[in-house]
Design a protein around this motif. Sequence first.
Motif, PDB file in Angstrom:
ATOM      1  N   TYR A 143       0.855  -1.191   0.000  1.00 42.80           N
ATOM      2  CA  TYR A 143       0.000   0.000   0.000  1.00 42.80           C
ATOM      3  C   TYR A 143       0.884   1.232   0.000  1.00 42.80           C
ATOM      4  O   TYR A 143       1.723   1.407   0.888  1.00 42.80           O
ATOM      5  CB  TYR A 143      -0.895  -0.049   1.243  1.00 42.80           C
ATOM      6  N   PHE A 144       0.715   2.098  -1.011  1.00 48.54           N
ATOM      7  CA  PHE A 144       1.539   3.294  -1.161  1.00 48.54           C
ATOM      8  C   PHE A 144       0.675   4.553  -1.223  1.00 48.54           C
ATOM      9  O   PHE A 144       0.486   5.129  -2.304  1.00 48.54           O
ATOM     10  CB  PHE A 144       2.391   3.192  -2.425  1.00 48.54           C
ATOM     11  N   PRO A 145       0.145   5.003  -0.095  1.00 49.16           N
ATOM     12  CA  PRO A 145      -0.622   6.259  -0.084  1.00 49.16           C
ATOM     13  C   PRO A 145       0.339   7.453  -0.122  1.00 49.16           C
ATOM     14  O   PRO A 145       0.666   8.040   0.915  1.00 49.16           O
ATOM     15  CB  PRO A 145      -1.396   6.182   1.232  1.00 49.16           C
ATOM     16  N   LEU A 146       0.786   7.823  -1.295  1.00 49.31           N
ATOM     17  CA  LEU A 146       1.841   8.827  -1.444  1.00 49.31           C
ATOM     18  C   LEU A 146       1.432  10.189  -0.895  1.00 49.31           C
ATOM     19  O   LEU A 146       2.219  10.875  -0.255  1.00 49.31           O
ATOM     20  CB  LEU A 146       2.229   8.946  -2.920  1.00 49.31           C
ATOM     21  N   PHE A 147       0.192  10.593  -1.158  1.00 52.14           N
ATOM     22  CA  PHE A 147      -0.305  11.840  -0.578  1.00 52.14           C
ATOM     23  C   PHE A 147      -1.829  11.833  -0.629  1.00 52.14           C
ATOM     24  O   PHE A 147      -2.438  11.041  -1.346  1.00 52.14           O
ATOM     25  CB  PHE A 147       0.266  13.063  -1.304  1.00 52.14           C
TER      26      PHE A 147
END
Length: 202
Positions: free
Chosen positions: A149-153
């Motif tokens: 999971y990569f919630p960058l912004f």
Amino acid sequence: MSLRKAYLIVFIILLVDQLSKIYIKTNFVYGESGQIDVTSWFKILLIENEGMAWGTVIPGLYGKLFLTVFRLVAVTGIGYWLWDSVERKHSSNYLIVAISLILAGAFGNIIDSVFYGVIFDDSYGHLATLFTEKPYGTWFHGKVVDMLYFPLFEGNWPEWFPFWGGQHFKFFNAIFNIADVAISTGVGILIVFNKKAFHHQH
């Protein structure tokens, strides 16, 4: 590239994919309660995908079975494509690597769909057990394990923005696994290096 090397790529990706899924499934509780924040923009979060990409589900009693059978047919076709590309001798390494990645990824998710329903119990509120006596599903009705999971912004859409104005959004919101990465990378190679991948076949 030889068929042996292509199969080695498939085997390594399958091994990493399945080991990571088994580890996550037996060491993480489903959902945010079991989340680990590696960084502010990278998290390990166990979810299970009922259907296709982005959690899409085929409705109906036999929807899941149809999806799994379709995946099996597709993997058979991709496997033949790999074999044929190597046997032709003039196929580029770009093409063979790409097909190997796609085959490994598709096969990795098929293993979940075919077997996980009968070898695991569920992960809701507790850690799942491998080779349990009380499986959560049946053959061909397993759920695909996702965890990267990569919630960058995140933020809010401007009020003037059509349809979603003022609503909260998070980028990147998808949760996926090693098999998905392999498929996406393989497709990416075919798109970005299209001429190099197929130039010998024109």
